[in-house]
Design a protein around this motif. Sequence first.
Motif, short mmCIF file in Angstrom:
data_model
loop_
_atom_site.label_atom_id
_atom_site.label_comp_id
_atom_site.label_asym_id
_atom_site.label_seq_id
_atom_site.Cartn_x
_atom_site.Cartn_y
_atom_site.Cartn_z
N ILE A 46 -5.79 1.82 -7.16
CA ILE A 46 -6.01 1.90 -5.72
C ILE A 46 -7.48 1.67 -5.41
O ILE A 46 -8.32 1.59 -6.31
CB ILE A 46 -5.55 3.26 -5.16
N LYS A 102 -2.24 -6.00 -7.11
CA LYS A 102 -1.14 -6.49 -6.28
C LYS A 102 -0.34 -7.55 -7.02
O LYS A 102 -0.92 -8.35 -7.76
CB LYS A 102 -1.70 -7.07 -4.98
N ARG A 156 -3.73 -0.40 -2.06
CA ARG A 156 -3.61 -0.79 -3.46
C ARG A 156 -4.75 -1.73 -3.83
O ARG A 156 -5.16 -2.56 -3.01
CB ARG A 156 -2.27 -1.50 -3.63
N ASP A 163 0.82 -1.21 0.00
CA ASP A 163 0.00 0.00 0.00
C ASP A 163 0.85 1.26 0.00
O ASP A 163 2.07 1.21 0.12
CB ASP A 163 -0.93 -0.01 1.22
#
Lengths: 132, 141
Positions: free
Chosen positions: B109, B134, B129, B49
């Motif tokens: 995000i 990811k 995120r 993140d």
Amino acid sequence: MPGQQELQVQQKREVEKAQEATRPMRAFLPNTDIFETEDTLTLVLEMPGVDRENIDLNVENGVLTVEGRIDFNKYAGLQPVYSEYNVGPYRRSFRISGMIDQDKITAELSDGVITLVLPKAERAKPRRIAIG
Amino acid sequence: MIMRYADPFDTLFAFQQALENRQLSDWLGSSTAGMGSYPPINVFQQGDDLVAIIELPGVNKAEINIQAKGDTIRIAGRKSIDYPEDVSLHRRERLSGAFDRTLVVPMQIEPDAIKAEYNNGLLALFIPRAEQDKPRTIQIR
């Protein structure tokens, strides 16, 4: 008109070293407003990121020094990817002479801004002088 | 690159240098909208993140307006400075006025899951995120 303009970024100014520091760490000058009323001199310093317990106020030889330390532990585990400002302790000194009652200085911290109220000593207050 | 040193002063200096090395880095890519305008922003990675830390000293929390949509975060508001009446101003370095800037994040995000905290003049935005963005480990069969 003040208050109406769009805010501009103020680049942080580094403390100019009067002596060579033994540590390579950088310190910054807090942006400061100073104003005077009949009874007091007020200093307002911006020190974003400084906790109350990390502020040191010190009066020595007529010089008031304000120091604010940053708790870098809050940045633990954070890896910088993009930066527009640097982070470090704040330090600034002011010569306050004999006009201030040094025992009665008060300080207040709010939203990263510290306000110091320096009451004037009795003899330094303005006197109205009657024309005889 | 999590920094741990025995000497705390070394840690601080290393941190300051790391910030300097990322000064106006190209991490934002071509989305330089608002780069260098007020308020100044530092962006950090924390695991998957992001954390954006913004210097906004002396701003009333109620005067900060944060909006997020897609990959864009908008930070707007007003910084007011009131001087008492009948003062003589010796020095005036603090600026006041309106601000409005956007930060376009170069990754997907979760705009609805952004959390904001304002403490001691610092605004911190915790930006998760997006799950689909990811990195994934791919098993070789």
